[in-house]
Design a protein around this motif. Structure first.
Motif, PDB file in Angstrom:
ATOM      1  N   MET A 273      -2.688  12.345  -9.038  1.00 15.83           N
ATOM      2  CA  MET A 273      -1.527  11.467  -9.039  1.00 15.83           C
ATOM      3  C   MET A 273      -1.618  10.505  -7.851  1.00 15.83           C
ATOM      4  O   MET A 273      -1.948  10.930  -6.742  1.00 15.83           O
ATOM      5  CB  MET A 273      -0.238  12.279  -8.939  1.00 15.83           C
ATOM      6  CG  MET A 273      -0.167  13.527  -9.817  1.00 15.83           C
ATOM      7  SD  MET A 273       0.271  13.205 -11.522  1.00 15.83           S
ATOM      8  CE  MET A 273       2.027  12.861 -11.385  1.00 15.83           C
ATOM      9  N   ILE A 274      -1.317   9.225  -8.093  1.00  9.15           N
ATOM     10  CA  ILE A 274      -1.329   8.210  -7.036  1.00  9.15           C
ATOM     11  C   ILE A 274       0.094   7.686  -6.872  1.00  9.15           C
ATOM     12  O   ILE A 274       0.637   7.033  -7.764  1.00  9.15           O
ATOM     13  CB  ILE A 274      -2.268   7.040  -7.382  1.00  9.15           C
ATOM     14  CG1 ILE A 274      -3.668   7.539  -7.750  1.00  9.15           C
ATOM     15  CG2 ILE A 274      -2.340   6.052  -6.213  1.00  9.15           C
ATOM     16  CD1 ILE A 274      -4.562   6.455  -8.337  1.00  9.15           C
ATOM     17  N   SER A 275       0.712   7.953  -5.735  1.00  8.29           N
ATOM     18  CA  SER A 275       2.112   7.564  -5.542  1.00  8.29           C
ATOM     19  C   SER A 275       2.250   6.056  -5.357  1.00  8.29           C
ATOM     20  O   SER A 275       1.392   5.409  -4.756  1.00  8.29           O
ATOM     21  CB  SER A 275       2.694   8.292  -4.329  1.00  8.29           C
ATOM     22  OG  SER A 275       2.033   7.899  -3.135  1.00  8.29           O
TER      23      SER A 275
ATOM     24  N   LYS B 197      -6.625   2.301  -3.558  1.00  8.70           N
ATOM     25  CA  LYS B 197      -6.864   1.157  -2.674  1.00  8.70           C
ATOM     26  C   LYS B 197      -6.152  -0.091  -3.188  1.00  8.70           C
ATOM     27  O   LYS B 197      -5.649  -0.895  -2.400  1.00  8.70           O
ATOM     28  CB  LYS B 197      -8.372   0.887  -2.559  1.00  8.70           C
ATOM     29  CG  LYS B 197      -9.138   1.936  -1.779  1.00  8.70           C
ATOM     30  CD  LYS B 197     -10.622   1.576  -1.716  1.00  8.70           C
ATOM     31  CE  LYS B 197     -11.415   2.619  -0.944  1.00  8.70           C
ATOM     32  NZ  LYS B 197     -12.870   2.284  -0.894  1.00  8.70           N
ATOM     33  N   GLY B 198      -6.125  -0.242  -4.521  1.00  3.62           N
ATOM     34  CA  GLY B 198      -5.426  -1.374  -5.114  1.00  3.62           C
ATOM     35  C   GLY B 198      -3.939  -1.334  -4.812  1.00  3.62           C
ATOM     36  O   GLY B 198      -3.335  -2.362  -4.448  1.00  3.62           O
ATOM     37  N   TRP B 199      -3.330  -0.160  -4.969  1.00  2.00           N
ATOM     38  CA  TRP B 199      -1.911  -0.022  -4.639  1.00  2.00           C
ATOM     39  C   TRP B 199      -1.650  -0.348  -3.179  1.00  2.00           C
ATOM     40  O   TRP B 199      -0.708  -1.084  -2.842  1.00  2.00           O
ATOM     41  CB  TRP B 199      -1.426   1.396  -4.951  1.00  2.00           C
ATOM     42  CG  TRP B 199      -1.076   1.628  -6.379  1.00  2.00           C
ATOM     43  CD1 TRP B 199      -1.736   2.414  -7.285  1.00  2.00           C
ATOM     44  CD2 TRP B 199       0.026   1.040  -7.084  1.00  2.00           C
ATOM     45  NE1 TRP B 199      -1.122   2.353  -8.509  1.00  2.00           N
ATOM     46  CE2 TRP B 199      -0.034   1.527  -8.413  1.00  2.00           C
ATOM     47  CE3 TRP B 199       1.052   0.170  -6.736  1.00  2.00           C
ATOM     48  CZ2 TRP B 199       0.895   1.164  -9.390  1.00  2.00           C
ATOM     49  CZ3 TRP B 199       1.980  -0.204  -7.694  1.00  2.00           C
ATOM     50  CH2 TRP B 199       1.902   0.294  -9.001  1.00  2.00           C
TER      51      TRP B 199
ATOM     52  N   VAL C 111      -0.489   7.395  -1.726  1.00  7.72           N
ATOM     53  CA  VAL C 111      -1.220   8.623  -1.411  1.00  7.72           C
ATOM     54  C   VAL C 111      -1.663   9.316  -2.695  1.00  7.72           C
ATOM     55  O   VAL C 111      -0.932   9.327  -3.690  1.00  7.72           O
ATOM     56  CB  VAL C 111      -0.331   9.584  -0.584  1.00  7.72           C
ATOM     57  CG1 VAL C 111      -1.064  10.894  -0.289  1.00  7.72           C
ATOM     58  CG2 VAL C 111       0.101   8.921   0.717  1.00  7.72           C
ATOM     59  N   VAL C 112      -2.844   9.896  -2.674  1.00  4.33           N
ATOM     60  CA  VAL C 112      -3.319  10.715  -3.783  1.00  4.33           C
ATOM     61  C   VAL C 112      -2.739  12.120  -3.641  1.00  4.33           C
ATOM     62  O   VAL C 112      -2.852  12.742  -2.580  1.00  4.33           O
ATOM     63  CB  VAL C 112      -4.861  10.776  -3.815  1.00  4.33           C
ATOM     64  CG1 VAL C 112      -5.339  11.769  -4.885  1.00  4.33           C
ATOM     65  CG2 VAL C 112      -5.449   9.391  -4.066  1.00  4.33           C
TER      66      VAL C 112
ATOM     67  N   GLU D 233      -0.204  17.316  -0.574  1.00  2.00           N
ATOM     68  CA  GLU D 233      -0.422  16.954   0.825  1.00  2.00           C
ATOM     69  C   GLU D 233       0.804  17.241   1.689  1.00  2.00           C
ATOM     70  O   GLU D 233       0.781  17.010   2.896  1.00  2.00           O
ATOM     71  CB  GLU D 233      -0.792  15.471   0.932  1.00  2.00           C
ATOM     72  CG  GLU D 233      -2.121  15.107   0.293  1.00  2.00           C
ATOM     73  CD  GLU D 233      -3.302  15.753   0.992  1.00  2.00           C
ATOM     74  OE1 GLU D 233      -3.255  15.902   2.227  1.00  2.00           O
ATOM     75  OE2 GLU D 233      -4.266  16.127   0.304  1.00  2.00           O
ATOM     76  N   GLY D 234       1.881  17.702   1.063  1.00  2.00           N
ATOM     77  CA  GLY D 234       3.086  18.023   1.816  1.00  2.00           C
ATOM     78  C   GLY D 234       3.900  16.815   2.222  1.00  2.00           C
ATOM     79  O   GLY D 234       4.724  16.887   3.142  1.00  2.00           O
TER      80      GLY D 234
END
Length: 309
Positions: A141-143, A270-272, A299-300, A305-306
């Motif tokens: 997931m990419i936020s 990186k695009g985001w 963030v991925v 990642e908390g």
């Protein structure tokens, strides 16, 4: 603000979803006869900042296949003339400038999207997907945005809902396949444990059905992602209203990929970050009155990642 669209004409949806280049297979599982030298030449001449970092299959195809439920304003939806609209669609156009390839949007019922990703029907799922620990266990997931859930009721009706405890014993509508029915079912268990009546969770295939259930009184309220809850109420011609001062389940909205797509995942992240940093991201969110839920860092797998919204 645009009015809530009518149900999409299937023929128009199919036309809109036609590949940009005839004969292209789905990017996620396609192959091409283009020689490697041609791909390398394209990478050398394509001026988009991130094109050279994309997987070779995506460079060959020139498209990234998106799976999305395109009936969800203000995220993405069809206008009356068949054009695709919404703030996520506009964000995708900025991402295209970074990537040097185009997104092809494929419309489907929300509850079919994640299963279809596992069969490689799509490269990514994009469209108001709430990030959860359970989803991160199966997908990457990419936020790109904060999220919360809001309740919408029939205008002028005293629902008696002021806190989450007030949901106990009431009928609440939600769209099948989202986190909303999951949240309601868990909350219903708490109701029973605390000696109150369970929530009657009514699930529907799409947003028009849940809105109708509220308008007809079959449901006291419906639970939706807050931007959509506010949009539906604002564009209901006075028939619906947001339950004030009550938002639940704060999370991230994230773009979803299979765990095999690490190369594409990293380029998209990186695009985001690039459109966040260059200001185009904030400009679009401000246009849609959503700048309050923007993020500064993409963030991925943020839950793992908390990281909290």
């Amino acid at each position: 603000m645009r009015s809530t669209p009518k149900s999409r004409n299937p023929r128009k949806a199919a036309l809109l979803a036609l590949p940009m280049v005839a004969g292209l297979l789905l990017a996620g599982c396609s192959s091409s006869d283009a020689p490697k030298e041609d791909v390398q030449a394209e990478a050398a001449t394509n001026s988009a900042p991130l094109f050279a970092e994309l997987p070779e299959a995506v460079q060959k195809a020139g498209t990234i296949q998106i799976g999305s439920a395109i009936d969800y304003p203000p995220f993405e939806y069809y206008e009356e003339n068949g054009d695709l609209a919404g703030f996520e669609y506009e964000l995708s156009k900025e991402l295209e400038k970074q990537l040097g390839v185009s997104f092809k949007w494929n419309n489907a019922s929300f509850d079919t999207l994640l299963p279809a990703l596992t069969t490689k029907r799509y490269d990514i799922i994009f469209g108001a997907v709430n990030d959860t620990k359970e989803r991160e266990e199966s997908f990457d997931m990419i936020s790109y945005l904060q999220s919360s859930q809001g309740l919408v009721s029939k205008a002028g009706v005293d629902t008696g809902i002021k806190t989450v405890e007030d949901l106990c014993g009431k009928s609440i509508a939600a769209v099948r396949g989202g986190i909303q029915p999951q949240y309601l079912e868990e909350r219903s268990k708490v109701c029973v444990t605390d000696g109150m009546k369970p929530i009657e969770v009514l699930t529907f295939d799409g947003n028009s059905q849940e809105q109708l259930a509220v308008k007809q009184g079959r449901a006291v309220a419906m639970l939706e992602n807050y931007p959509t809850a506010a949009y539906f109420a604002k564009n209901s011609e006075g028939s619906l209203e947001v339950v004030p001062d009550l938002q639940v389940e704060k999370r991230f909205f994230s773009m979803v990929l299979s765990k095999e797509q690490t190369e594409l995942r990293d380029v998209l992240q990186k695009g985001w970050q690039a459109i966040i940093d260059d200001g185009s991201y904030d400009e679009i969110l401000k246009k849609w009155d959503l700048d309050a839920i923007g993020i500064k860092t993409s963030v991925v797998n943020p839950v793992s990642e908390g990281i909290e919204p």
